[in-house]
Design a protein around this motif. Structure first.
Motif, PDB file in Angstrom:
ATOM      1  N   TYR A  62      50.300  14.421  25.699  1.00 33.61           N
ATOM      2  CA  TYR A  62      49.533  15.623  26.050  1.00 33.61           C
ATOM      3  C   TYR A  62      48.312  15.783  25.159  1.00 33.61           C
ATOM      4  O   TYR A  62      48.421  15.775  23.929  1.00 33.61           O
ATOM      5  N   LEU A  63      47.186  15.926  25.809  1.00 35.36           N
ATOM      6  CA  LEU A  63      45.951  16.261  25.106  1.00 35.36           C
ATOM      7  C   LEU A  63      45.542  17.667  25.501  1.00 35.36           C
ATOM      8  O   LEU A  63      45.177  17.899  26.649  1.00 35.36           O
ATOM      9  N   PRO A  64      45.600  18.606  24.563  1.00 37.06           N
ATOM     10  CA  PRO A  64      45.271  19.989  24.905  1.00 37.06           C
ATOM     11  C   PRO A  64      43.897  20.072  25.578  1.00 37.06           C
ATOM     12  O   PRO A  64      42.929  19.482  25.100  1.00 37.06           O
ATOM     13  N   TYR A  66      43.176  18.796  28.416  1.00 34.73           N
ATOM     14  CA  TYR A  66      43.050  17.733  29.419  1.00 34.73           C
ATOM     15  C   TYR A  66      44.306  17.606  30.270  1.00 34.73           C
ATOM     16  O   TYR A  66      44.246  17.460  31.481  1.00 34.73           O
TER      17      TYR A  66
END
Lengths: 289, 383
Positions: A62-64, A66
């Motif tokens: 998880y990329l905050p 995105y």
């Protein structure tokens, strides 16, 4: 004693949907054009010690800002304190991953999904047929075999990529070969340095003489490649249930809730991604299924 | 007269699970007040945008008394009927799903801090719903979603928290509409279990069946009388008539899953695919469809983001899109996915069909596609 029970064994929070655990990027290894392996270590000390995974499983990264992407774990299951993910920069999330640096944090949930059935096939010959980044899901298989090499018979890696420079993990091939893993490679397009085979992965089967009573096939790569791997395997009388494929679908949750990864009766995120071909056969040749 | 009798009889009859009593219709207002005192948010049928939708009910007058509904393929109309029933109109596109599995839920927010991210989890609020007027088919739908969201391997914290506290008051169907096919799916028109209370609305009273301890506690505090033999007989006759009034059918429902999987290449998929608009109405109106997507919304500085879950539909083009391409780029393939999942592979996944025969997908389809006809057409042998 009570606190022992609440300690995580996997990075999945049960009381909050999709909330990740955070991990630090400790290393970024360029593997090919547009492909890197990022090595992660959980910030949570307990999780560092307790997290474990099996070859073939994946994490949701998880990329905050995105979002999440399902990425196979490409490292050694016996060394789960450092988790490798080999990532191709193709989607919204993975392109954002390409801008990350060592020391950055990333969200992790997992591991999810089924594993390659290595325990079931101890003593057998194993053919690993991989295309492109499909080798990422199978590299843990090779590591696990190397960790206990005498538990398995003949081990062959059939591996292909578009060009010689797209072959992943090529610096490790000699180590694998030193441990009696036969490595046969092929490329779609050669360059002037390439002295090996040109063509598609399934054609590498023609260079093998297999003991098909003993052989198990593990395959991961583009679906069109796996289709022909199945064809070559069946042609050599390897039974349907001893040909295993890892499938890829859009996934949001990893827990069989969001519905996106459905393939007939299967939720690929939890019933897969690794299937034996006899499970998939009813649907395998359907268009747009 | 009625009240007087109650006081005498209450000492003679012990309320238990399975007890059948009758209450005056006005006592329903008392029940609504009681539910509020018990801390419930009572949800029931109300008129909104010329259709029945489910919303907070504070008193008996909020209910659409005297209304009936008319349903056909792609058609729903409410009108005043020649009756005084409170639950005379069938549901619109709304179902109870929107309360247990909200259309949008914030999951967490994350804030950048010292180079890392700090997340704040949005814990499920303490919602305690009382659903009043749940149709038997919709009760089946809730039971189906229970199996989706509350499993041995994973539990959906939002759904399970809301579900555990929900109180269910069923209204049995005495006037099914032409789009109903609950008898094919075994979900109606009468509920036999899984409720706290079930109501059967007769001309002057509600027959009430008690289904749980919570149901006992509620009835104990309102005025009731044992259900008379006369009322029971009227109800049973009406229920029998109702059963026969469900005329829409799926042929041989037990064989549908196998039939669908044997016909994945049937030319009828092309035909229905050419009529379907991929609008997603059926999946949104369906009380069992559970697919969702998740999205991030970020502030301009990029140091704060919020993660939200929202209903998705297998008819959306983005649903099966991934880096390698779109798995289901055609409407044909998406309709096939929906129908084979709903009435076929669902059985393998969750042990029962995903369709309850409520008919919402038929009513709310702008192209008037009728799931019962499509299933029956797929059964036809091709040349």
């Amino acid at each position: 004693m009570n606190s022992m029970l609440t300690e995580p064994t996997a990075a999945v929070k049960i009381d909050s949907l999709l909330a990740p655990y955070w991990a630090e990027i400790v290393e970024i290894v360029p593997e090919a054009e547009g492909i890197v392996t990022i090595w992660l270590r959980f910030l949570d000390q307990t999780l560092q010690e307790r997290y474990s995974f099996a070859a073939g499983q994946f994490n949701m990264l998880y990329l905050p800002g995105y979002g999440e992407a399902a990425i196979s774990i490409s490292s050694d299951p016996q060394r789960p304190e450092l988790i490798g993910h080999t990532i191709r920069f193709v989607g919204n999330v993975t392109r954002a991953v390409s801008r990350l640096q060592i020391g950055d944090t990333i969200g992790v949930r997992g591991p999810f999904g089924t594993a390659w059935p290595l325990e079931t096939y101890q003593g057998r010959d194993i053919v690993i047929a991989a295309g492109g980044i499909g080798l990422a899901s199978l590299r843990p298989v090779i590591y696990q075999i190397l960790n206990q090499r005498d538990l398995y018979g003949r081990v062959v890696l059939l591996y292909g990529a578009r060009t010689p420079s797209d072959l992943l993990y090529s610096t490790e091939f000699s180590t694998w070969e030193d441990n009696q893993v036969e490595v046969l490679t092929t490329v779609d397009r050669a360059d002037e340095s390439w002295l090996g085979q040109v063509g598609v992965v399934p054609m590498l089967f023609y260079r093998l003489r297999l003991d098909t009573d003993s052989t198990v096939v593990f395959s991961c790569g583009p679906e069109i490649m796996m289709r022909f791997v199945v064809f070559e395997g069946l042609a050599r009388r390897i039974p349907h249930h001893r040909i295993y494929l890892s499938l890829e679908r859009n996934m949001k949750c990893g827990q069989g809730f969001c519905g996106h990864c459905q393939y007939g009766p299967f939720f690929i995120c939890k019933d897969g991604p690794v299937y034996s071909f006899d499970q998939l056969e009813p649907f395998f040749n359907l268009e747009d299924f | 007269m009625h009240t007087h009798k109650v006081i005498e009889l209450m000492t003679e009859m012990n309320l238990t699970i399975g007890s059948k009593v009758s209450i005056q219709k006005s006592e329903l207002n008392h029940l609504i007040t009681l539910l509020r005192d018990f801390g419930y948010e009572t949800i029931g049928p109300k008129i909104h945008n010329q259709a029945i939708s489910y919303a907070v009910v504070e008193q008996l007058e909020d209910l659409p008394q005297g209304y009936s509904s008319e349903q056909e393929r792609g058609y729903y109309r409410l009108h005043k009927g020649n009756h005084n029933r409170y639950f005379g109109a069938a549901p619109g596109s709304d179902s109870w799903k929107k309360f247990l599995f909200p259309p949008r839920s914030t999951l967490f927010s994350a804030e950048r801090e010292n180079g890392g991210w700090n997340e704040t989890i949005n814990r499920e609020e303490n919602k305690k719903f009382a659903f009043m007027g749940v149709r038997p088919c919709d009760l089946s739908a809730i039971n189906i979603q229970d199996r989706v969201f509350i499993r041995e391997d994973y539990v959906d914290p939002i759904y399970s928290t809301r579900r555990a506290k929900a109180l269910i008051i069923v209204v049995n169907c005495l006037h099914p509409s032409s789009t109903c096919f609950c008898t094919s799916m075994g979900s109606g028109p009468q509920a036999t279990s899984g409720f706290d209370l079930s109501l059967t609305e007769l001309e002057d009273v509600f027959l009430v069946e008690i289904g749980s301890d919570a149901g006992i506690a509620l009835v104990q505090q309102i005025e009731w009388a044992p259900a008379s033999a006369n009322y029971l007989q009227i109800a049973s006759k009406k229920m029998e008539k109702s059963m026969q009034a469900v005329t829409r059918k799926i042929d041989d429902p037990q064989s549908v899953p196998e039939m669908l999987l044997a016909n994945l290449d049937h030319p009828h998929w092309d035909e229905v695919g050419s009529r379907c608009l991929s609008c997603t109405n059926c999946t949104l109106a369906c009380p069992t469809c559970f697919c969702w997507e998740v999205e991030d919304s970020t502030n301009l500085a990029g140091n704060r983001t919020q993660r939200t879950r929202a209903w998705d539909s297998c008819f959306n083009l983005s649903y099966a899109a991934q880096a390698g391409g779109n798995i289901r780029p055609t409407t044909r393939s998406r309709y096939r996915q929906w129908l084979t999942h709903k009435m076929g592979t669902w059985v393998e996944q969750f042990g029962e069909s995903g369709c309850v025969g409520c008919g919402r997908c038929i009513v709310w389809c702008p192209a008037k596609i009728d799931i019962t006809e499509e299933v029956n057409s797929l059964r036809e042998v091709t040349a």
